[in-house]
Design an enzyme around this catalytic site. Structure first.
Site, PDB file in Angstrom:
ATOM      1  N   GLU A 154       2.076  -7.581   8.529  1.00  0.00           N
ATOM      2  CA  GLU A 154       2.165  -6.123   8.657  1.00  0.00           C
ATOM      3  C   GLU A 154       3.140  -5.517   7.651  1.00  0.00           C
ATOM      4  OE1 GLU A 154       0.045  -4.403  10.747  1.00  0.00           O
ATOM      5  OE2 GLU A 154      -0.741  -6.452  10.787  1.00  0.00           O
ATOM      6  N   ARG A 189      -2.813  -7.741 -20.987  1.00  0.00           N
ATOM      7  CA  ARG A 189      -3.698  -7.404 -22.099  1.00  0.00           C
ATOM      8  C   ARG A 189      -3.100  -6.341 -23.018  1.00  0.00           C
ATOM      9  NH1 ARG A 189      -6.845  -3.231 -21.445  1.00  0.00           N
ATOM     10  NH2 ARG A 189      -8.719  -3.947 -22.515  1.00  0.00           N
ATOM     11  N   PRO A 213       0.817  -1.224   0.000  1.00  0.00           N
ATOM     12  CA  PRO A 213       0.000   0.000   0.000  1.00  0.00           C
ATOM     13  C   PRO A 213       0.847   1.270   0.000  1.00  0.00           C
ATOM     14  CG  PRO A 213      -0.345  -1.278   2.024  1.00  0.00           C
ATOM     15  CD  PRO A 213       0.664  -2.013   1.215  1.00  0.00           C
ATOM     16  N   ASP A 225      -9.335   1.803 -25.051  1.00  0.00           N
ATOM     17  CA  ASP A 225      -9.754   1.576 -23.668  1.00  0.00           C
ATOM     18  C   ASP A 225     -10.008   2.879 -22.938  1.00  0.00           C
ATOM     19  OD1 ASP A 225      -9.329  -1.105 -23.806  1.00  0.00           O
ATOM     20  OD2 ASP A 225      -7.373  -1.065 -22.845  1.00  0.00           O
TER      21      ASP A 225
HETATM   22  N1  ADE Z   1      -0.879  -5.112  -0.112  1.00  0.00           N
HETATM   23  C1  ADE Z   1      -1.784  -4.694   0.811  1.00  0.00           C
HETATM   24  N2  ADE Z   1      -2.506  -3.668   0.343  1.00  0.00           N
HETATM   25  C2  ADE Z   1      -2.066  -3.403  -0.921  1.00  0.00           C
HETATM   26  C3  ADE Z   1      -2.412  -2.452  -1.911  1.00  0.00           C
HETATM   27  N3  ADE Z   1      -3.360  -1.546  -1.720  1.00  0.00           N
HETATM   28  N4  ADE Z   1      -1.744  -2.478  -3.072  1.00  0.00           N
HETATM   29  C4  ADE Z   1      -0.762  -3.378  -3.280  1.00  0.00           C
HETATM   30  N5  ADE Z   1      -0.389  -4.304  -2.388  1.00  0.00           N
HETATM   31  C5  ADE Z   1      -1.030  -4.318  -1.206  1.00  0.00           C
END
Ligand code: ADE
Length: 256
Positions: free
Chosen positions: A114, A152, A87, A167
């Site tokens: 985590e 793709r 994230p 697209d």
């Molecule tokens: N792992 C946990 N959340 C994620 C996300 N939003 N994007 C990529 N990998 C992740």
């Protein structure tokens, strides 16, 4: 041809989404290659442990550095691009998918728990990608999304008649509406122009509908597209229409 090597603690998660339909055909045709590797196989201790508690305390577990680095080093080649899904990465979009589709070998590292020991980033990671501002239980679903969106775009994967050029997002605009038979469904007709046979008029209608949809749903995207003079006039009309709707709405709510 592009090869993906995916490093994960849960290789079986990938069997459904990547072995059906277009991605299956692309693999059968040799256009994309997929390797799945269990990070646990690269843990050298007797119990194949891949997680540990964080230095400094705090809740949760982290993925250990040695098994991940060993796994990356086992699959990586001189020109590989190693991506950590997390994230905290740069936000994935169509232009990143395009950029990645020009590479020959992507190694996707799926984090769990985590997160991963920071030294994974410091030693073997070239790029870090997030698929959105939310937290998943691991990088696996994110890796599948990256594989799908990138695959793709590999020439031949979508077939000759169905390109990715129009697209949503590839043109910088959202796509126009599409219709197929029946001509009327529950009183809703297909726009006459689409049955007119006038290809020039149809192309203009589609382009205008793309601009309209983008204006209403993702107006910020319009800052990054090049519009013809005619299209700029069309957009100005849309903006006037929106302003007038807004005025009517505000007048109504102030007099009620
Ligand atoms: N792992 C946990 N959340 C994620 C996300 N939003 N994007 C990529 N990998 C992740």
């Amino acid at each position: 041809m592009i090869r993906f090597d995916i490093l994960t603690l849960f290789p079986s998660m990938f069997s459904g989404p990547l072995t059906e339909s277009i991605l299956k055909r692309a693999q059968d045709a040799g256009l994309i290659e997929l390797g799945l590797h269990n990070i646990r196989d690269y843990a050298t201790d007797r119990h194949h442990i891949t997680d540990d508690t964080p230095y400094g305390g705090g809740g949760g577990m982290l993925m250990k550095v040695e098994p991940i680095v060993a796994a990356v080093e086992a699959v990586r080649r001189p020109k590989s691009h190693v991506i950590l899904l997390s994230p905290q990465g740069r936000l994935f979009n169509q232009s990143i998918a395009q950029e990645l589709s020009t590479r020959g070998h992507l190694v996707l590292v799926c984090g769990r728990y985590e997160g991963v020991d920071e030294r994974v980033r410091e030693t073997v990671v070239d790029d870090e990608i997030s698929i959105g501002d939310y937290v998943l239980t691991g990088g696996e679903l994110a890796a599948m999304i990256v594989v799908d969106a990138v695959s793709r775009l590999v020439p031949g994967v979508l077939g000759a008649r169905w390109g990715a050029e129009e697209d949503s997002h590839a043109t910088g605009l959202l796509e126009h509406p599409h219709y197929t038979r029946p001509a009327t469904f529950r009183g809703l007709p297909v726009p006459d122009i689409l049955a007119s046979g006038d290809h020039g008029a149809i192309a203009t209608w589609r382009r205008h509908e793309s601009i309209r949809r983008t204006w209403h749903r993702r107006p910020e995207m319009l800052l990054n597209v090049t519009l013809s003079q005619d299209e700029q006039w069309y957009l100005a009309d849309l903006a006037r229409e929106t302003a007038s709707t807004l005025r009517t709405h505000l007048n109504r709510s102030s007099s009620s």
